[in-house]
Design an enzyme around this catalytic site. Structure first.
Site, PDB file in Angstrom:
ATOM      1  N   ARG A  49       0.811  -1.202   0.000  1.00 15.81           N
ATOM      2  CA  ARG A  49       0.000   0.000   0.000  1.00 15.81           C
ATOM      3  C   ARG A  49       0.851   1.262   0.000  1.00 15.81           C
ATOM      4  O   ARG A  49       0.613   2.205  -0.763  1.00 15.81           O
ATOM      5  CB  ARG A  49      -0.936   0.003   1.217  1.00 15.81           C
ATOM      6  CG  ARG A  49      -2.143  -0.928   1.122  1.00 15.81           C
ATOM      7  CD  ARG A  49      -1.787  -2.399   1.050  1.00 15.81           C
ATOM      8  NE  ARG A  49      -0.979  -2.821   2.203  1.00 15.81           N
ATOM      9  CZ  ARG A  49      -0.199  -3.902   2.213  1.00 15.81           C
ATOM     10  NH1 ARG A  49      -0.068  -4.662   1.149  1.00 15.81           N
ATOM     11  NH2 ARG A  49       0.491  -4.225   3.296  1.00 15.81           N
ATOM     12  N   THR A  50       1.864   1.307   0.849  1.00 12.15           N
ATOM     13  CA  THR A  50       2.713   2.496   0.932  1.00 12.15           C
ATOM     14  C   THR A  50       3.483   2.720  -0.361  1.00 12.15           C
ATOM     15  O   THR A  50       3.624   3.859  -0.826  1.00 12.15           O
ATOM     16  CB  THR A  50       3.678   2.375   2.117  1.00 12.15           C
ATOM     17  OG1 THR A  50       2.934   2.439   3.337  1.00 12.15           O
ATOM     18  CG2 THR A  50       4.705   3.500   2.110  1.00 12.15           C
ATOM     19  N   CYS A  84      -4.945  -3.646   8.654  1.00 13.47           N
ATOM     20  CA  CYS A  84      -3.859  -2.897   8.016  1.00 13.47           C
ATOM     21  C   CYS A  84      -4.295  -1.446   7.976  1.00 13.47           C
ATOM     22  O   CYS A  84      -5.274  -1.110   7.297  1.00 13.47           O
ATOM     23  CB  CYS A  84      -3.582  -3.413   6.600  1.00 13.47           C
ATOM     24  SG  CYS A  84      -2.434  -2.363   5.669  1.00 13.47           S
ATOM     25  N   THR A  86      -2.828   1.245   6.651  1.00  9.62           N
ATOM     26  CA  THR A  86      -2.635   1.945   5.391  1.00  9.62           C
ATOM     27  C   THR A  86      -3.723   1.594   4.379  1.00  9.62           C
ATOM     28  O   THR A  86      -4.115   2.437   3.558  1.00  9.62           O
ATOM     29  CB  THR A  86      -1.249   1.631   4.795  1.00  9.62           C
ATOM     30  OG1 THR A  86      -0.253   1.750   5.823  1.00  9.62           O
ATOM     31  CG2 THR A  86      -0.909   2.585   3.671  1.00  9.62           C
ATOM     32  N   THR A 128       3.194   3.914   8.902  1.00 11.73           N
ATOM     33  CA  THR A 128       3.969   3.904   7.662  1.00 11.73           C
ATOM     34  C   THR A 128       3.906   5.281   7.009  1.00 11.73           C
ATOM     35  O   THR A 128       3.000   6.078   7.278  1.00 11.73           O
ATOM     36  CB  THR A 128       3.411   2.870   6.671  1.00 11.73           C
ATOM     37  OG1 THR A 128       2.087   3.265   6.279  1.00 11.73           O
ATOM     38  CG2 THR A 128       3.376   1.470   7.277  1.00 11.73           C
ATOM     39  N   LYS A 168       8.876  -6.748   9.237  1.00 10.51           N
ATOM     40  CA  LYS A 168       8.446  -7.390   7.989  1.00 10.51           C
ATOM     41  C   LYS A 168       9.535  -8.284   7.397  1.00 10.51           C
ATOM     42  O   LYS A 168       9.283  -9.445   7.054  1.00 10.51           O
ATOM     43  CB  LYS A 168       8.032  -6.337   6.967  1.00 10.51           C
ATOM     44  CG  LYS A 168       6.648  -5.726   7.190  1.00 10.51           C
ATOM     45  CD  LYS A 168       6.298  -4.768   6.065  1.00 10.51           C
ATOM     46  CE  LYS A 168       4.937  -4.111   6.243  1.00 10.51           C
ATOM     47  NZ  LYS A 168       3.821  -5.034   5.979  1.00 10.51           N
ATOM     48  N   CYS A 198       0.069   1.318  12.899  1.00 17.59           N
ATOM     49  CA  CYS A 198       0.580   0.323  11.953  1.00 17.59           C
ATOM     50  C   CYS A 198       0.539  -1.024  12.654  1.00 17.59           C
ATOM     51  O   CYS A 198       0.992  -1.148  13.801  1.00 17.59           O
ATOM     52  CB  CYS A 198       2.005   0.656  11.516  1.00 17.59           C
ATOM     53  SG  CYS A 198       2.757  -0.637  10.502  1.00 17.59           S
TER      54      CYS A 198
END
Length: 240
Positions: A49-50, A84, A86, A128, A168, A198
Site C-alpha cells: 500500500r505504501t 492494516c 494503510t 507507515t 516485515k 501500523c
C-alpha cells in the site's frame, strides 16, 4: 456457519497473526465453542500500500482489495475487519463495494482516546509513510478536536526501519528501537498520547507492555475490543 465475521488480512501476514492471537487471547472462553466464529483471508500478494501511495505508477492494491470484499461478501459475514492501517486509504471505495459494514481501524483508535486519556489534546501518530501521507489519522483526529503530530524525517526513518527492515523483513521484534522511538516521541514531540497506527507496531505492542511508561493507543488492540463487543462477547481486559 452463522454469526461470523471476516478478517481481510495478509497486509502483512505477521500482523494478521498478531490480530488473531490478540483476539483469541482476549475473548472470554472456557471451551472450544466459546470462541468467535470468523474467516481469515490472508491475501499476502496484495501489492504494498505504501509503495503505491508514494509512487502511483506501481500496481494499485485497490482492485484486489475490492475484489476480496465482493467475493467474501457473498458469504454474508456480520462485518469485515481489515488489520492494516494503510489499507484504510481505500476504505470509502471498499465500503461502496458492499452493504456489509467494514470496521474503520483508525477511527476506532481515535474514538478510544477520550476513554483512556480524557485530557489529551496533542496526539502523535506512528505509522507507515503511506498512512501518514494519506492523512487518514490527521483528518480523523482533527475532526474530533485533537492536534495531530507526525514525526520529523529522522524519527520517521526509525519508524520505517522498525516496520519494514525489522518486523516485515527479518521477523525481528527490536525492543530497543521500539522503546527508543517511544522515548523520542515523549521527549521531543510534547504529546499526551501516541497512536500506534501500523499493525507491525501492534506486534511489538503485544509483545512488550510499555503502557505504564508511555500513553499508548494501539489501533489493533482497540479494533480487537470493538470486534469482541460487536460479536456479543466479553473482552477479558477489564479496563474498558
Amino acid at each position: 456457519m452463522e454469526n461470523f465475521f471476516t478478517i481481510l488480512g495478509g497486509m502483512g501476514t505477521l500482523a494478521t497473526e498478531s490480530f488473531i492471537h490478540t483476539l483469541n487471547d482476549r475473548t472470554e472462553a472456557y471451551r472450544d465453542q466459546d470462541y468467535l466464529n470468523y474467516i481469515v483471508v490472508n491475501h499476502a500478494t496484495i501489492p504494498d500500500r505504501t509503495d503505491y501511495i508514494k509512487n502511483p505508477s506501481l500496481e494499485n492494491p485497490e482492485e484486489k482489495l475490492i475484489d476480496d470484499i465482493k467475493i467474501h461478501s457473498q458469504l454474508s459475514p456480520k462485518f469485515f475487519v481489515v488489520p492494516c492501517n494503510t489499507a484504510h486509504y481505500y476504505f470509502d471505495e471498499m465500503q461502496k463495494a458492499t452493504e456489509i459494514p467494514i470496521l474503520h481501524m483508525p477511527r476506532i483508535a481515535i474514538d478510544s482516546i477520550s476513554h483512556h486519556f480524557p485530557k489529551a489534546k496533542r496526539v502523535a501518530v506512528l505509522a507507515t509513510e503511506g498512512t501518514i501521507l494519506t492523512g487518514v489519522y490527521r483528518e480523523a483526529l482533527e475532526e474530533q478536536g485533537y492536534e495531530a503530530v507526525i514525526p520529523d524525517n529522522q524519527l520517521q526513518e526509525k519508524v520505517n526501519r522498525l516496520i519494514y527492515q525489522e518486523v516485515k523483513e527479518n521477523r525481528n521484534l527490536n525492543f530497543e528501537l521500539y522503546k527508543e522511538i517511544l522515548s523520542d516521541v515523549a521527549s521531543e514531540m510534547n504529546c499526551e498520547v501516541t497512536i500506534l497506527g501500523c499493525t507491525e507496531l501492534s506486534v511489538l505492542y503485544e509483545a512488550y507492555d510499555l503502557t505504564k511508561e508511555y500513553n499508548i493507543i494501539d489501533a489493533q488492540a482497540e479494533t480487537v475490543h470493538r470486534t469482541i463487543s460487536m460479536m456479543g462477547k466479553k473482552d477479558l481486559l477489564d479496563d474498558y
